[in-house]
Scaffold this motif. Structure first.
Motif: not given
Ligand code: FE2
Ligand code: FE2
Lengths: 146, 380
Positions: A26-30, A54-55
């Motif tokens: 999630r921290r790395l992003g979509f 998404v993730f």
């Protein structure tokens, strides 16, 4: 029990690890890309299509051949190179600086990036860190090579 | 101060009386409650992702309905709001959709927001404590970082300059451009920090580089800026970041380049989609785009061949300054230079401009470079 490479089981195992480490991804992003992985072996090949959304890795399937018009790009390489990469990740916990995807693929000498649309090709780089970290999860999976 | 309010409210008796009257009587106007606007209820198309700008693409609030020529709004009224008489003209320079629009603009913005990172905390700087690079490699790395810092400083200023010039109805484009300016500020930070952590300080600014970069800043139109910046310059920079990752002497440098390349690839993605959009929706601009490319290719050729950059690459690729290092470095750097040009024409081809090669002087340089490389025995 060791999971054999190449196989959908191997990618499913990475997918499970990815879900277990939600926060990191999630921290790395979509990550929205569908790409192919081709593993060559003595003139034959095993082909996989990985669909990220998404993730998550939403779907992985083995196919007879990869249609470059239906994927953003394909990472292609001999089983020997894939094995060396996975073993390196296993030893170091992540790919060392000679075995990360961009280094292996840069001049197409070891792995090769094949694509139909340069916009699709650029998605490898748009999501590079997520894709690298996805393969780095191999360090947490026992892998055997057929 | 260039703009003065047309009313001096602090001395306007009617305005002050109204302020005090409301306070005294509690009598309210409430006409805003009857705003002639549309009622909508947006939903997340994908709850994992959250509520996106695309989920807001509804009726008068949506981006799909924005006309090619925006005549209805020249103020800061948010798209879809009732615009009463008396809002000032914000005097946007760009009110034609095809001047700025790109397929999927809104998703590039959402991706940018979700993939932000932090130079201070996401780079394992402490790993550099045990790294001792040879002097030539350390200096070459610092020169590369100095050069890239120059690039990123202009790349921050350039999109930011266009923000107030774009019609406020182009909310999603403005958001993307604002996010890009943030990305470029982060790249400036990353390269400056890495230059200084080499221990050699910064090296030398590059006149050729800066001459090339000034062209980006001084473009006459948004489209010209976008062709020069997003498509040509950042396309080149993306190939350059991938090459720099490949050459990186430490895993810290690898991580820096992997993270900056993500942002850069997104900027190029917008550039390609915008270029395609212009060609499809504003076909009479094809010639103008060729003219923009003539100049953009000129400057990108100059920037990419700047001594400060090329020589750092040769040293990093060859591993030093000995004769055999330099020979090896030239081979690898030449392959990269040609690949950079190839990828540029590949992008233009796929965007719908396959004829570019025929009229491009840069393509002639590419062919000349290829022939020279082959004559020198460089395996391409
Ligand atoms: Fe940048
Ligand atoms: Fe950029």
């Amino acid at each position: 029990m060791a999971i054999s490479f190449p196989s959908t089981d191997y990618f499913e195992a990475l997918k499970g690890k990815m879900t277990a480490q939600q926060e990191k991804f999630r921290r790395l992003g979509f990550i929205d890309t569908t790409f192919g992985v081709k593993v060559g072996n003595n003139g034959k090949a095993r082909n996989f299509v990985l669909e990220f959304e998404v993730f998550d890795l939403k779907n992985v399937r083995e196919v007879d051949a990869i249609d470059l018009k239906k994927v953003d790009f394909m990472i292609e390489g001999d089983a020997r190179v894939w094995r060396e990469m996975i073993e390196n990740i296993h030893r170091n916990g992540e790919a060392d600086s000679s075995h990360d995807l961009n280094t292996l693929a840069h001049f197409g000498e070891q792995l090769k990036i094949v694509y139909d649309d340069p916009d699709g090709h650029d998605k490898l780089y748009r999501f590079m860190e997520s894709i690298q970290k996805f393969f780095d999860l191999s360090s947490q999976v026992e892998v055997s090579f057929s | 101060m260039a703009y003065l309010s047309t009313t001096n409210y602090l001395e306007d008796k009617d305005f002050i009386d109204k302020w005090l009257y409301t306070m005294r009587t509690g009598e309210m106007d409430l006409s805003w409650m009857k705003a002639a606007t549309e009622k909508v209820k947006p939903h997340e198309a994908n709850s994992r992702r959250g509520l996106t700008y695309r989920d807001l693409d509804l009726g008068s609030y949506g981006f799909t309905g924005v006309p090619e020529k925006v005549r209805g709004n020249r103020s800061y009224a948010p798209r879809g709001a009732e615009i009463p008489a008396g809002v000032p003209d914000a005097q946007p320079w760009v009110s034609r959709k095809s001047e700025v629009w790109a397929f999927n603009t809104e998703s590039y913005y959402e991706e940018a927001v979700s993939r932000q990172w932090n130079v201070t905390t996401d780079i394992p700087w402490e790993r550099l404590d045990s790294v001792e690079l040879p002097e030539t490699i350390g200096k070459a790395l610092s020169q590369l970082m100095t050069f890239l810092t120059e690039v990123e400083m202009i790349a921050t200023d350039t999109p930011a300059m266009w923000l107030p010039r774009l019609n406020p109805d182009f909310i999603e484009v403005k958001a993307f451009i604002a996010a890009q300016a943030m990305d470029e500020a982060r790249h400036t930070e990353a390269f400056r920090k890495r230059a200084l952590t080499t221990g050699w300080g910064l090296m030398k600014a590059s006149p050729v580089n800066e001459m090339a970069l000034k062209h980006l800043r001084d473009a006459d139109s948004f489209s010209e800026m976008s062709v020069a910046l997003h498509l040509v310059a950042e396309g080149n920079v993306l190939t350059m970041f991938r090459f720099s990752e490949y050459l990186s002497p430490t895993d810290v440098d690898k991580r820096i380049f992997r993270l900056v390349m993500q942002d850069e690839a997104r900027h190029v993605g917008y550039g390609m989609q915008h270029f395609k959009y212009v060609l499809e929706n504003f076909p009479e601009k094809r010639e103008v785009l060729h003219a923009h490319l003539d100049e953009a290719e000129n400057i990108s050729f100059a920037g990419s061949a700047a001594t400060e950059l090329t020589e750092s690459f040769i040293i990093l690729a060859g591993g030093g300054l000995k004769k055999e290092n330099i020979e090896e470095g030239i081979k690898i750097t030449t392959k990269f230079n040609l690949k950079q040009m190839e990828e540029h024409f590949e992008r233009l081809d796929k965007c719908g401009m396959p004829e570019r090669k025929q009229r491009s002087k840069l393509y002639q340089m590419y062919e000349m470079g290829r022939a020279a490389a082959e004559a020198a025995g460089i395996k391409l």
